[in-house]
Write a protein that holds these residues in place. Structure first.
Motif, PDB file in Angstrom:
ATOM      1  N   ALA A   1       2.826  24.545  -5.238  1.00  0.00           N
ATOM      2  CA  ALA A   1       1.598  24.171  -4.529  1.00  0.00           C
ATOM      3  C   ALA A   1       1.519  22.655  -4.355  1.00  0.00           C
ATOM      4  O   ALA A   1       1.168  22.163  -3.287  1.00  0.00           O
ATOM      5  CB  ALA A   1       0.376  24.678  -5.281  1.00  0.00           C
ATOM      6  N   SER A   2       1.865  21.892  -5.389  1.00  0.00           N
ATOM      7  CA  SER A   2       1.812  20.432  -5.278  1.00  0.00           C
ATOM      8  C   SER A   2       2.885  19.914  -4.332  1.00  0.00           C
ATOM      9  O   SER A   2       2.675  18.937  -3.628  1.00  0.00           O
ATOM     10  CB  SER A   2       1.953  19.782  -6.649  1.00  0.00           C
ATOM     11  N   GLN A   3       4.059  20.569  -4.290  1.00  0.00           N
ATOM     12  CA  GLN A   3       5.106  20.157  -3.360  1.00  0.00           C
ATOM     13  C   GLN A   3       4.678  20.401  -1.919  1.00  0.00           C
ATOM     14  O   GLN A   3       4.935  19.586  -1.050  1.00  0.00           O
ATOM     15  CB  GLN A   3       6.421  20.877  -3.663  1.00  0.00           C
ATOM     16  N   GLN A   4       4.019  21.524  -1.655  1.00  0.00           N
ATOM     17  CA  GLN A   4       3.544  21.790  -0.305  1.00  0.00           C
ATOM     18  C   GLN A   4       2.460  20.795   0.092  1.00  0.00           C
ATOM     19  O   GLN A   4       2.432  20.315   1.209  1.00  0.00           O
ATOM     20  CB  GLN A   4       3.011  23.218  -0.197  1.00  0.00           C
ATOM     21  N   LYS A   5       1.569  20.466  -0.830  1.00  0.00           N
ATOM     22  CA  LYS A   5       0.516  19.500  -0.541  1.00  0.00           C
ATOM     23  C   LYS A   5       1.126  18.129  -0.277  1.00  0.00           C
ATOM     24  O   LYS A   5       0.734  17.440   0.653  1.00  0.00           O
ATOM     25  CB  LYS A   5      -0.468  19.439  -1.702  1.00  0.00           C
ATOM     26  N   LYS A   6       2.096  17.729  -1.087  1.00  0.00           N
ATOM     27  CA  LYS A   6       2.754  16.439  -0.903  1.00  0.00           C
ATOM     28  C   LYS A   6       3.453  16.397   0.449  1.00  0.00           C
ATOM     29  O   LYS A   6       3.365  15.415   1.173  1.00  0.00           O
ATOM     30  CB  LYS A   6       3.752  16.193  -2.035  1.00  0.00           C
ATOM     31  N   LYS A   7       4.136  17.462   0.805  1.00  0.00           N
ATOM     32  CA  LYS A   7       4.833  17.503   2.077  1.00  0.00           C
ATOM     33  C   LYS A   7       3.848  17.358   3.224  1.00  0.00           C
ATOM     34  O   LYS A   7       4.103  16.656   4.193  1.00  0.00           O
ATOM     35  CB  LYS A   7       5.621  18.800   2.201  1.00  0.00           C
ATOM     36  N   SER A   8       2.708  17.993   3.141  1.00  0.00           N
ATOM     37  CA  SER A   8       1.741  17.925   4.223  1.00  0.00           C
ATOM     38  C   SER A   8       1.130  16.527   4.347  1.00  0.00           C
ATOM     39  O   SER A   8       0.803  16.105   5.439  1.00  0.00           O
ATOM     40  CB  SER A   8       0.650  18.972   4.041  1.00  0.00           C
ATOM     41  N   LEU A   9       0.984  15.809   3.250  1.00  0.00           N
ATOM     42  CA  LEU A   9       0.446  14.458   3.315  1.00  0.00           C
ATOM     43  C   LEU A   9       1.477  13.466   3.851  1.00  0.00           C
ATOM     44  O   LEU A   9       1.124  12.582   4.620  1.00  0.00           O
ATOM     45  CB  LEU A   9      -0.033  14.004   1.933  1.00  0.00           C
ATOM     46  N   THR A  10       2.721  13.604   3.469  1.00  0.00           N
ATOM     47  CA  THR A  10       3.734  12.639   3.886  1.00  0.00           C
ATOM     48  C   THR A  10       4.025  12.713   5.376  1.00  0.00           C
ATOM     49  O   THR A  10       4.478  11.729   5.950  1.00  0.00           O
ATOM     50  CB  THR A  10       5.042  12.831   3.102  1.00  0.00           C
ATOM     51  N   ARG A  11       3.754  13.829   6.003  1.00  0.00           N
ATOM     52  CA  ARG A  11       4.026  13.910   7.435  1.00  0.00           C
ATOM     53  C   ARG A  11       3.070  13.027   8.237  1.00  0.00           C
ATOM     54  O   ARG A  11       3.331  12.711   9.392  1.00  0.00           O
ATOM     55  CB  ARG A  11       3.966  15.349   7.917  1.00  0.00           C
ATOM     56  N   PHE A  12       1.957  12.617   7.632  1.00  0.00           N
ATOM     57  CA  PHE A  12       1.013  11.744   8.315  1.00  0.00           C
ATOM     58  C   PHE A  12       1.309  10.261   8.102  1.00  0.00           C
ATOM     59  O   PHE A  12       0.710   9.410   8.754  1.00  0.00           O
ATOM     60  CB  PHE A  12      -0.420  12.038   7.859  1.00  0.00           C
ATOM     61  N   LEU A  13       2.214   9.928   7.187  1.00  0.00           N
ATOM     62  CA  LEU A  13       2.491   8.521   6.892  1.00  0.00           C
ATOM     63  C   LEU A  13       2.987   7.731   8.097  1.00  0.00           C
ATOM     64  O   LEU A  13       2.507   6.613   8.324  1.00  0.00           O
ATOM     65  CB  LEU A  13       3.455   8.404   5.715  1.00  0.00           C
ATOM     66  N   PRO A  14       3.928   8.238   8.901  1.00  0.00           N
ATOM     67  CA  PRO A  14       4.326   7.458  10.085  1.00  0.00           C
ATOM     68  C   PRO A  14       3.172   7.219  11.054  1.00  0.00           C
ATOM     69  O   PRO A  14       3.053   6.139  11.623  1.00  0.00           O
ATOM     70  CB  PRO A  14       5.434   8.308  10.723  1.00  0.00           C
ATOM     71  N   THR A  15       2.302   8.196  11.216  1.00  0.00           N
ATOM     72  CA  THR A  15       1.153   8.023  12.111  1.00  0.00           C
ATOM     73  C   THR A  15       0.207   6.968  11.559  1.00  0.00           C
ATOM     74  O   THR A  15      -0.272   6.101  12.300  1.00  0.00           O
ATOM     75  CB  THR A  15       0.412   9.363  12.301  1.00  0.00           C
ATOM     76  N   ILE A  16      -0.061   7.016  10.264  1.00  0.00           N
ATOM     77  CA  ILE A  16      -0.938   6.026   9.641  1.00  0.00           C
ATOM     78  C   ILE A  16      -0.339   4.636   9.769  1.00  0.00           C
ATOM     79  O   ILE A  16      -1.031   3.683  10.148  1.00  0.00           O
ATOM     80  CB  ILE A  16      -1.199   6.395   8.163  1.00  0.00           C
ATOM     81  N   ALA A  17       0.954   4.499   9.488  1.00  0.00           N
ATOM     82  CA  ALA A  17       1.625   3.202   9.594  1.00  0.00           C
ATOM     83  C   ALA A  17       1.594   2.696  11.030  1.00  0.00           C
ATOM     84  O   ALA A  17       1.335   1.509  11.277  1.00  0.00           O
ATOM     85  CB  ALA A  17       3.068   3.323   9.095  1.00  0.00           C
ATOM     86  N   ARG A  18       1.840   3.580  11.988  1.00  0.00           N
ATOM     87  CA  ARG A  18       1.856   3.202  13.404  1.00  0.00           C
ATOM     88  C   ARG A  18       0.480   2.723  13.860  1.00  0.00           C
ATOM     89  O   ARG A  18       0.360   1.687  14.515  1.00  0.00           O
ATOM     90  CB  ARG A  18       2.320   4.404  14.242  1.00  0.00           C
ATOM     91  N   VAL A  19      -0.563   3.432  13.468  1.00  0.00           N
ATOM     92  CA  VAL A  19      -1.921   3.059  13.877  1.00  0.00           C
ATOM     93  C   VAL A  19      -2.345   1.746  13.212  1.00  0.00           C
ATOM     94  O   VAL A  19      -2.922   0.871  13.868  1.00  0.00           O
ATOM     95  CB  VAL A  19      -2.920   4.199  13.581  1.00  0.00           C
ATOM     96  N   LEU A  20      -2.061   1.592  11.924  1.00  0.00           N
ATOM     97  CA  LEU A  20      -2.403   0.336  11.235  1.00  0.00           C
ATOM     98  C   LEU A  20      -1.707  -0.853  11.884  1.00  0.00           C
ATOM     99  O   LEU A  20      -2.330  -1.879  12.177  1.00  0.00           O
ATOM    100  CB  LEU A  20      -2.029   0.411   9.758  1.00  0.00           C
ATOM    101  N   MET A  21      -0.422  -0.711  12.120  1.00  0.00           N
ATOM    102  CA  MET A  21       0.344  -1.791  12.724  1.00  0.00           C
ATOM    103  C   MET A  21      -0.154  -2.054  14.150  1.00  0.00           C
ATOM    104  O   MET A  21      -0.287  -3.213  14.566  1.00  0.00           O
ATOM    105  CB  MET A  21       1.827  -1.425  12.719  1.00  0.00           C
ATOM    106  N   GLY A  22      -0.441  -0.991  14.886  1.00  0.00           N
ATOM    107  CA  GLY A  22      -0.955  -1.149  16.242  1.00  0.00           C
ATOM    108  C   GLY A  22      -2.295  -1.872  16.269  1.00  0.00           C
ATOM    109  O   GLY A  22      -2.518  -2.744  17.109  1.00  0.00           O
TER     110      GLY A  22
END
Length: 155
Positions: free
Chosen positions: A14-35
């Motif tokens: 369960a924690s691995q699935q939750k971690k996987k779902s959160l990490t998929r948003f990291l590039p979007t968060i980084a892209r928006v912050l940098m933008g």
């Protein structure tokens, strides 16, 4: 119901699935912050809506560098225009690998200015450099053909 076949049947899974779902948003968060950073600070170069610090000393090397960039008549505007365009591309998720390549030399210069001339702003420069490297790694498959040692034209 067989619990062995149900999704996330153990706390570890369960924690691995939750971690996987959160990490998929990291590039979007980084892209928006940098933008956001590049779009806002790029526009500020044209519109001056963020007031400069009081009592800037023209003898300070960082201030002298900024004055010299403006004195060229084009360099400051080219850099700020690039920041606005790259920020807009990152925010709209268009041509992201191209935007990252365009902003890389600007970002290296920002980092070096703060590392050598104005250490007070080094924190933001490190954060931006980290975001750039993370996003470049996230888009590494796009850059792979460009980094080929020997490539024939039209290949």
């Amino acid at each position: 119901m067989d619990t062995a076949l149900s999704p996330a049947s153990t706390p570890v899974e369960a924690s691995q699935q939750k971690k996987k779902s959160l990490t998929r948003f990291l590039p979007t968060i980084a892209r928006v912050l940098m933008g956001l950073v590049f779009f806002v600070f790029g526009l500020n170069g044209f519109l001056d809506f963020i007031p400069p610090p009081p009592n800037l000393d023209p003898a300070d090397p960082a201030v002298a560098f900024g004055i010299a960039m403006k004195a060229t008549g084009y360099l400051f505007w080219l850099v700020k225009g690039t920041e606005v365009v790259v920020g807009a591309l990152l925010l709209t998720n268009r041509f992201v690998p191209l935007a990252l390549a365009l902003i890389a030399p600007v970002l290296v210069n920002i980092f070096m200015v703060h590392a050598l001339l104005a250490p007070a702003g080094l924190g933001l420069a490190v954060v931006l450099m980290t975001l750039e490297l993370f996003l470049a790694w996230s888009y590494r498959a796009v850059y792979r053909p460009m980094l080929g040692m020997r490539v024939a034209p039209g290949a």
